[in-house]
Design a protein around this motif. Structure first.
Motif, PDB file in Angstrom:
ATOM      1  N   GLN A   1       0.705  -1.292  -0.236  1.00 19.66           N
ATOM      2  CA  GLN A   1       0.135  -0.045   0.153  1.00 19.66           C
ATOM      3  C   GLN A   1       0.765   1.376  -0.005  1.00 19.66           C
ATOM      4  O   GLN A   1       0.630   2.295  -0.599  1.00 19.66           O
ATOM      5  CB  GLN A   1      -0.904  -0.187   1.128  1.00 19.66           C
ATOM      6  N   ALA A   2       2.101   1.152   0.793  1.00 22.24           N
ATOM      7  CA  ALA A   2       2.564   2.282   0.921  1.00 22.24           C
ATOM      8  C   ALA A   2       3.684   2.663  -0.385  1.00 22.24           C
ATOM      9  O   ALA A   2       3.907   3.657  -0.939  1.00 22.24           O
ATOM     10  CB  ALA A   2       3.806   2.345   2.043  1.00 22.24           C
ATOM     11  N   ALA A   3       4.098   1.255  -1.210  1.00 29.28           N
ATOM     12  CA  ALA A   3       4.966   1.430  -2.284  1.00 29.28           C
ATOM     13  C   ALA A   3       4.341   1.667  -3.408  1.00 29.28           C
ATOM     14  O   ALA A   3       4.960   2.481  -4.390  1.00 29.28           O
ATOM     15  CB  ALA A   3       5.665   0.086  -2.183  1.00 29.28           C
ATOM     16  N   PHE A   4       2.954   1.282  -3.597  1.00 28.80           N
ATOM     17  CA  PHE A   4       2.153   1.721  -4.857  1.00 28.80           C
ATOM     18  C   PHE A   4       0.953   2.277  -4.772  1.00 28.80           C
ATOM     19  O   PHE A   4       0.216   2.388  -5.590  1.00 28.80           O
ATOM     20  CB  PHE A   4       1.870   0.259  -5.550  1.00 28.80           C
ATOM     21  N   GLY A   5       0.767   2.849  -3.647  1.00 20.04           N
ATOM     22  CA  GLY A   5      -0.654   3.486  -3.356  1.00 20.04           C
ATOM     23  C   GLY A   5      -1.924   2.690  -3.494  1.00 20.04           C
ATOM     24  O   GLY A   5      -3.024   3.180  -3.836  1.00 20.04           O
ATOM     25  N   LEU A   6      -1.700   1.606  -3.128  1.00 19.96           N
ATOM     26  CA  LEU A   6      -2.896   0.498  -3.228  1.00 19.96           C
ATOM     27  C   LEU A   6      -4.016   0.766  -2.274  1.00 19.96           C
ATOM     28  O   LEU A   6      -3.562   1.030  -1.041  1.00 19.96           O
ATOM     29  CB  LEU A   6      -2.295  -0.876  -3.182  1.00 19.96           C
ATOM     30  N   ARG A   7      -5.261   0.507  -2.527  1.00 19.53           N
ATOM     31  CA  ARG A   7      -6.106   0.278  -1.411  1.00 19.53           C
ATOM     32  C   ARG A   7      -6.033  -0.977  -0.708  1.00 19.53           C
ATOM     33  O   ARG A   7      -5.437  -1.885  -1.305  1.00 19.53           O
ATOM     34  CB  ARG A   7      -7.659   0.190  -2.026  1.00 19.53           C
TER      35      ARG A   7
END
Length: 387
Positions: free
Chosen positions: A176-182
Motif C-alpha cells: 500500500q505504501a509503495a504503490f498507493g494501493l487500496r
C-alpha cells in the motif's frame, strides 16, 4: 430476464413493515435490475457484486419503510414520486445524516427511478434542502493530513514491529505504501502476474469501479519480491492459504488494532499509507509539498494541474477533483483557515495594522480576499466591537 445473484426474496422478508403486494412488485423489479450498473464512471462491464447489490436494495427497502412509517401509503413501487424523495431527504437531514450518506442514498434512488421508467426525476440534495443552512455542502478536499508521516508515525518501525509476528500483514501494508494501493487491492494483487517488463505494476483486482491502472514500480521491486514469497498457492493473491477474503480482512484489521494502527491509537489507519504515497508523488512532480502539508509554498499552476492528472491516474479515480481528497486544494485550505478566524482576532489585526486590510490579512495568515469576505460576513459584530 437477467437474474440477480443476491437472494432477493430473503432480503425482502426482513422488511415486515412493507405490505405483501408492494413487496411482490419490488421482488420483480429487484430480480430484473439488482445487478445492473448505474454509475456513469464505472468502466467494468461486470455486474455489481452480491455485497453491493444487497447494500443498495437494503437502503431502498429501509427508505420505503420510512415512508410508510410516516404516513405515505404507497400502493406500488411505481407510484414513487418526487414528493417522496423530498420528504426522505428532509427526514434524513433531521436525523443528522451526513452529506455523503444522503448523496449515496440519492444515487440508489437514481438507479431505482430508471427501473420504474422515470429517469431524471431526482434532483440533488440542494433541490430539497438548504445545504448551507444544514451544513451539507460536501467538500472533496482533504482538510487534514491523513498520512503516517503527517501524523509523526514512524512507518518503518511500525511495519517492522508488525512483521515480527504478522509478516503477511506487514507485507500488504508495504504494498500500500509503495504503490498507493487500496487495502483490498493489496489483498487481491497477484504479484507474479502483475509485474510487467516495462517497469509498471498492473493493478486489476479489487479496484474501484473496475478501473484498472498501471503504477510505476520504480525502486520498489524488493517489496514485490517479498510479496511473491507469500502468494496463495491456488489463487496467486497475497491472501494466505486457508483464508477466504472476508476471513483475512477480519484478521488484518484485528492485527492493525492490536498494533494501534487506528484513529484512536496512533491516529492513523492503513489508508493513510495511500495518502502518503500520493502526497509524495505530488511533491516529486511539482517540487513543493502537497497543499495539505500547509508549508506556505505553492506550486506553479501548470505543474499543479499536471500533477493532479497523474495523481488521479495513479489512484485509480475517474474525476480530477478526487485528487484533492489526498493532497487537498489551496482554496480548501485557505477557506478552512479563514473560517477559524474569530471576530476578536480580526479586530486586533485591524488595530495593529491601523486599518490597512492587506497588512491585517498578513497578520492573520489569510488572503486579502478572505479578509474582505470575513468583514462582510461579520460587519455588524465588528462595527459594534469598534465603538
Amino acid at each position: 430476464m437477467v437474474q440477480a445473484l443476491v437472494n432477493v426474496r430473503a432480503l425482502l422478508n426482513a422488511y415486515g413493515g412493507l405490505r405483501a403486494t408492494f413487496k411482490r412488485e419490488l421482488e420483480v423489479l429487484f430480480w430484473d435490475n439488482a445487478n445492473r450498473v448505474h454509475s456513469r464512471t464505472r468502466r467494468s462491464t461486470k455486474p455489481l457484486s452480491v455485497k453491493t447489490q444487497a447494500y443498495r436494495l437494503q437502503k431502498l427497502c429501509h427508505s420505503f419503510v420510512e415512508l410508510r412509517d410516516n404516513g405515505f401509503a404507497l400502493q406500488s413501487p411505481r407510484s414513487f414520486r418526487e414528493k417522496h424523495i423530498r420528504f426522505l431527504v428532509q427526514l434524513w437531514v433531521k436525523k443528522g445524516q451526513s452529506a455523503g450518506t444522503i448523496e449515496n442514498k440519492l444515487t440508489y434512488f437514481r438507479a431505482f427511478v430508471n427501473w420504474i421508467d422515470k429517469p431524471g426525476m431526482l434532483g440533488t440534495v440542494s433541490d430539497y434542502v438548504d445545504v448551507e443552512e444544514h451544513g451539507l455542502r460536501r467538500s472533496y478536499s482533504a482538510l487534514e493530513d491523513k498520512s503516517w508521516e503527517g501524523n509523526e508515525v514512524d512507518a518503518v518501525a511500525t511495519l517492522d514491529a508488525i512483521a515480527q509476528s504478522e509478516p503477511v500483514v506487514a507485507m500488504q501494508l508495504k504494498l500500500q505504501a509503495a504503490f498507493g494501493l487500496r487495502v483490498e487491492e493489496s489483498f487481491l494483487l497477484r504479484p507474479r502476474e502483475s509485474v510487467r517488463q516495462d517497469g509498471l505494476l498492473s493493478v486489476t483486482r479489487g479496484t474501484k469501479g473496475g478501473r484498472d491502472r498501471l503504477v510505476p514500480m520504480q525502486l520498489q521491486t524488493a517489496v514485490l519480491r517479498e510479496a511473491m514469497q507469500h502468494c496463495n498457492t491456488l489463487t496467486g493473491s497475497t491472501i494466505p492459504d486457508g483464508y477466504t477474503k472476508n476471513q483475512w480482512k477480519n484478521h488484518y484489521y484485528d492485527v492493525l488494532k492490536r498494533f494501534g494502527v487506528t484513529k484512536a491509537g496512533l491516529g492513523v489507519t492503513s489508508h493513510g499509507l495511500r495518502h502518503q504515497y500520493l502526497q509524495q508523488m505530488y511533491a516529486t512532480l511539482t517540487g513543493v509539498p502537497a497543499p495539505v502539508k500547509r508549508s506556505g509554498e505553492r506550486a506553479d499552476v501548470g505543474a499543479h494541474r499536471q500533477a493532479m492528472i497523474r495523481i488521479v491516474q495513479a489512484a485509480g479515480h475517474s474525476r480530477p477533483r478526487k485528487a484533492n481528497a489526498y493532497i487537498a486544494s489551496y482554496n480548501g485550505i485557505a477557506q478552512q483557515k479563514s473560517a477559524a478566524v474569530t471576530v476578536e482576532q480580526i479586530e486586533r489585526a485591524l488595530t495593529r495594522a491601523r486599518g490597512e486590510k492587506k497588512a491585517a490579512a498578513a497578520l492573520l495568515g489569510i488572503s486579502r480576499c478572505s479578509l474582505y469576505r470575513l468583514l462582510r460576513r461579520n460587519a455588524c459584530h465588528i462595527q459594534q466591537g469598534g465603538r
